[in-house]
Every structure is written in C-alpha cells, then in structure tokens.
Design a protein around this motif. Sequence first.
Motif, PDB file in Angstrom:
ATOM      1  N   GLU A  80     -54.065  22.599 -90.418  1.00 34.11           N
ATOM      2  CA  GLU A  80     -52.612  22.515 -90.570  1.00 34.11           C
ATOM      3  C   GLU A  80     -51.895  22.356 -89.229  1.00 34.11           C
ATOM      4  O   GLU A  80     -50.865  21.692 -89.154  1.00 34.11           O
ATOM      5  N   SER A  81     -52.471  22.922 -88.171  1.00 32.75           N
ATOM      6  CA  SER A  81     -51.835  22.826 -86.853  1.00 32.75           C
ATOM      7  C   SER A  81     -51.824  21.400 -86.304  1.00 32.75           C
ATOM      8  O   SER A  81     -51.031  21.088 -85.424  1.00 32.75           O
ATOM      9  N   LEU A 128     -51.766  18.553 -88.432  1.00 23.25           N
ATOM     10  CA  LEU A 128     -51.321  17.613 -89.464  1.00 23.25           C
ATOM     11  C   LEU A 128     -50.272  16.608 -88.982  1.00 23.25           C
ATOM     12  O   LEU A 128     -50.338  15.431 -89.367  1.00 23.25           O
ATOM     13  N   LYS A 154     -55.412  16.988 -98.985  1.00 17.24           N
ATOM     14  CA  LYS A 154     -56.142  18.103 -98.382  1.00 17.24           C
ATOM     15  C   LYS A 154     -56.774  18.896 -99.526  1.00 17.24           C
ATOM     16  O   LYS A 154     -56.096  19.257-100.481  1.00 17.24           O
ATOM     17  N   ALA A 183     -58.554  26.250 -92.593  1.00 18.07           N
ATOM     18  CA  ALA A 183     -57.323  25.539 -92.971  1.00 18.07           C
ATOM     19  C   ALA A 183     -56.195  25.672 -91.944  1.00 18.07           C
ATOM     20  O   ALA A 183     -55.504  24.683 -91.667  1.00 18.07           O
ATOM     21  N   PRO A 184     -55.970  26.850 -91.316  1.00 21.28           N
ATOM     22  CA  PRO A 184     -54.899  26.935 -90.316  1.00 21.28           C
ATOM     23  C   PRO A 184     -55.092  25.971 -89.136  1.00 21.28           C
ATOM     24  O   PRO A 184     -54.120  25.385 -88.651  1.00 21.28           O
ATOM     25  N   GLY A 215     -49.630  23.106-100.506  1.00 25.33           N
ATOM     26  CA  GLY A 215     -49.899  21.730-100.113  1.00 25.33           C
ATOM     27  C   GLY A 215     -51.356  21.326-100.183  1.00 25.33           C
ATOM     28  O   GLY A 215     -51.705  20.206 -99.832  1.00 25.33           O
ATOM     29  N   TRP A 216     -52.225  22.223-100.621  1.00 24.35           N
ATOM     30  CA  TRP A 216     -53.661  21.951-100.701  1.00 24.35           C
ATOM     31  C   TRP A 216     -54.092  21.922-102.160  1.00 24.35           C
ATOM     32  O   TRP A 216     -53.625  22.705-102.973  1.00 24.35           O
ATOM     33  N   ARG A 246     -53.463  27.544-101.431  1.00 24.23           N
ATOM     34  CA  ARG A 246     -52.722  27.351-100.190  1.00 24.23           C
ATOM     35  C   ARG A 246     -51.684  26.268-100.431  1.00 24.23           C
ATOM     36  O   ARG A 246     -52.011  25.245-101.032  1.00 24.23           O
TER      37      ARG A 246
END
Length: 188
Positions: A158-159, A161, A170, A154-155, A180-181, A178
């Motif tokens: 997210e980087s 997005l 997502k 996920a990180p 927003g997920w 997490r």
Amino acid sequence: PSRTFHGHNRLLTSQIVSHYESINQGKKELPEYFNFASDVLDEWTQLEKDGKKPANPAFWWVNDKGEEVKWSFEELGSLSRKVANVLSEACGLQRGDRIVAILPRVPEWWLLNVACMRAGIVFFPGTSQLTAKDILYRLQASKAKCIVTNDTLAPAVESVLPGSQFLKSKLIVGQGSRDGWLNLKELL
C-alpha cells in the motif's frame, strides 16, 4: 530399464535424455501449444479416474506447526480452475497479463502458480523479504496488473501504490479483510 515408484515405472535419466534428443532430431512431434495444467495435471487426473494410475497426492504441504494441506490431482485441478476464474473475472486479468505474488511458500502460492499457467497469465514470484522499494520496482518493471500478498506484507504494498500505474487489482491471501483488497478465500 525403468525404476518402480509407487508401483509404476518411471523413466531413468538416460531415457529422458534420449526422449529430448529424439525431439531435437525431429523424430518426435512437439505440440503446437503446451499448458502444464491441462496437458499434465488434468491428464494425470483422468488416468487416476480411469484406474490407470493409483491415487497419489499431487500436492502435500506441511508447515512448522505440523498442519497439512494435501490435494489430489483432481482437487488441485479444480482449485486451480477456480483461482484462474477469480483472476480473470474478479481481478479482470487476461492471457498475457502479469501478476506479482509476494507470499511466503503457503499452499496458495503454488495454487496461484498453476492457475496462472492454466489462464496464460504471467506469474512473477517475489520473496516475502522484499522491501517497499523492491516491491515498487517489480510492479513498475513488470507492468503487473495484479498483486497478491498476505496481511503482513499488504502495508508495504500500500505504501507504493501511488507509483504503480499499471496495477488494477489487489488480492489478499488470509482470513481478514482489508479496504480496497479482494480476498482470495472469500472469492473461492
């Protein structure tokens, strides 16, 4: 001649080739629409229910720790319908929309695959070895409206997005939450 498998006859390769040759020659009618989930999995479920086919696992997954997940045809069908509903309702996807799944080969990977077939959503699988740059490229090129991954990846998602203008939702596969997920297990 046919081969017996779990007490039932299976077609030999020559019979399968013959079947497809007869289709090509116009001797067999092709269905106008074909959906593997409903035309095959649901049909096998019904055959098992009617006692015309012995119960066999449709899906059997074992990880390196020896943990198993085993689903019957009925369970796989039911779970895939639930996931298809999650994709269409919670994620807002429609027939023809695209979803990128960046997951290791966990049971949810196959479940998403069947759910996408069932709902007419285009499934783009991605290896868990993708870098953030690879993920961004796939999101942009596919115009995916949804991405599915796990806590570990996920990180990286997210980087990138800000560069993925088509993404609407997502979905995370895992135990935790997490910001927003959406969590697949919680939605199921």
